[in-house]
Scaffold this motif. Structure first.
Motif, PDB file in Angstrom:
ATOM      1  N   THR A  10     -17.111 -44.039  35.841  1.00 49.45           N
ATOM      2  CA  THR A  10     -16.759 -43.025  34.882  1.00 49.45           C
ATOM      3  C   THR A  10     -15.542 -42.498  35.093  1.00 49.45           C
ATOM      4  OG1 THR A  10     -19.209 -42.525  34.973  1.00 49.45           O
ATOM      5  CG2 THR A  10     -17.741 -40.800  34.164  1.00 49.45           C
ATOM      6  N   ILE A  73     -18.824 -40.999  28.752  1.00 49.71           N
ATOM      7  CA  ILE A  73     -19.761 -41.710  27.894  1.00 49.71           C
ATOM      8  C   ILE A  73     -19.499 -42.496  26.763  1.00 49.71           C
ATOM      9  CG2 ILE A  73     -21.464 -40.283  26.871  1.00 49.71           C
ATOM     10  CD1 ILE A  73     -23.578 -41.773  28.107  1.00 49.71           C
ATOM     11  N   GLU A  76     -17.822 -45.958  26.118  1.00 47.84           N
ATOM     12  CA  GLU A  76     -18.567 -47.013  26.565  1.00 47.84           C
ATOM     13  C   GLU A  76     -19.841 -47.414  25.409  1.00 47.84           C
ATOM     14  OE1 GLU A  76     -19.404 -47.208  31.410  1.00 47.84           O
ATOM     15  OE2 GLU A  76     -19.878 -45.242  30.199  1.00 47.84           O
ATOM     16  N   ILE A  82     -21.778 -50.106  27.264  1.00 48.44           N
ATOM     17  CA  ILE A  82     -22.903 -49.433  27.985  1.00 48.44           C
ATOM     18  C   ILE A  82     -23.936 -50.168  28.209  1.00 48.44           C
ATOM     19  CG2 ILE A  82     -24.011 -48.783  25.812  1.00 48.44           C
ATOM     20  CD1 ILE A  82     -23.587 -46.319  28.887  1.00 48.44           C
ATOM     21  N   LYS A  99     -22.914 -39.062  35.261  1.00 48.51           N
ATOM     22  CA  LYS A  99     -21.640 -38.657  34.653  1.00 48.51           C
ATOM     23  C   LYS A  99     -21.428 -37.323  33.984  1.00 48.51           C
ATOM     24  CE  LYS A  99     -22.008 -43.290  31.841  1.00 48.51           C
ATOM     25  NZ  LYS A  99     -20.353 -43.644  32.172  1.00 48.51           N
ATOM     26  N   THR A 153     -22.739 -38.945  23.176  1.00 46.81           N
ATOM     27  CA  THR A 153     -23.886 -39.900  23.056  1.00 46.81           C
ATOM     28  C   THR A 153     -24.707 -39.921  21.429  1.00 46.81           C
ATOM     29  OG1 THR A 153     -25.624 -38.215  23.559  1.00 46.81           O
ATOM     30  CG2 THR A 153     -24.721 -39.419  25.327  1.00 46.81           C
TER      31      THR A 153
END
Length: 239
Positions: A10, A73, A76, A82, A99, A153
């Motif tokens: 990360t 994140i 990824e 991911i 993270k 996300t």
């Protein structure tokens, strides 16, 4: 609930070449402004409050939060890498918390530290203004990192959404529109800074108990929901 391998990956993603450039440019610009203001105007508490409040806390801190939070994140998820991390025997809540820890650490270092230095340059910490805004930056870093990690996300346009929030809501409405201030992370964090300052320049439109509750709720809720979003990501072959 902390995984060193995830943390290392990360940090590498957040401090990549392009993101690192922006992370260094914003604090450098703050320090340049502080030095120029001090050179041309001398030490002035009101000017110090204006620079730290309107540029450091209202603009720089949320923008750094966007870079660190989404960068921890979002890339990824966007490029699909991911799935390789999720295939490892690491619990998904551990991935999110690791993270988040990295995002908070990066945001704090690149926002709170230059805020303190800029405050010392501007007025030598008169009325504890430098310390007050540093405390506010530290607290805001936690909430911003959690919020922008969550956005990373749920959307492929996380950076754009984060920038709009940071520049329009926090920098513009959160600073200028009275009604919007009560729904601003900036103002919540400033409530803690207000308690640190010794004068009456550092003020918030939100009371301290309310600010602490709202900061806690946003941080915990954003972290929890980010974990839920990660749980529903399916690996190839999963039913």
């Amino acid at each position: 609930m902390y995984n060193p391998t995830v943390a290392r990956l990360t940090y590498r993603a957040v401090l990549g070449r392009r993101r690192a450039a922006i992370l260094f440019i914003l604090p450098a610009l703050l320090l340049l402004i502080a030095a120029a203001v001090r050179f041309f105007n001398g030490a002035d508490d009101q000017i110090a409050d204006a620079v730290l409040g309107q540029f450091a806390l209202a603009t720089m801190v949320p923008l750094i939060g966007v870079i660190a939070g989404t960068g921890s994140i979002g890339p990824e998820i966007d490029d699909g890498s991911i799935v390789y991390l999720l295939a490892k025997p690491v619990k998904r809540p551990t991935i999110i918390l690791t993270k988040l820890t990295v995002a908070i650490a990066v945001t704090m270092v690149f926002s709170a530290v230059p805020t303190m230095i800029a405050g010392m340059i501007l007025n030598g910490n008169g009325q504890q203004i430098a310390v007050a805004y540093t405390v506010a930056a530290l607290v805001a870093s936690i909430a911003y990192a959690a919020l922008f990690l969550l956005i990373g996300t749920i959307s492929r346009n996380a950076v754009v959404i984060g920038m709009i929030y940071a520049l329009i809501w926090e920098s513009l409405f959160g600073s200028l529109v009275p009604g919007a201030r009560t729904l601003s992370i900036q103002q919540w964090a400033l409530a803690l800074g207000e308690r640190t300052a010794t004068g009456d320049l550092v003020t918030s439109d939100v009371g301290l108990p309310t600010a602490v509750v709202l900061l806690s709720v946003v941080t915990v809720a954003a972290t929890w929901y980010a974990g839920q979003r990660l749980r529903v990501l399916k690996l190839a072959g999963e039913e």
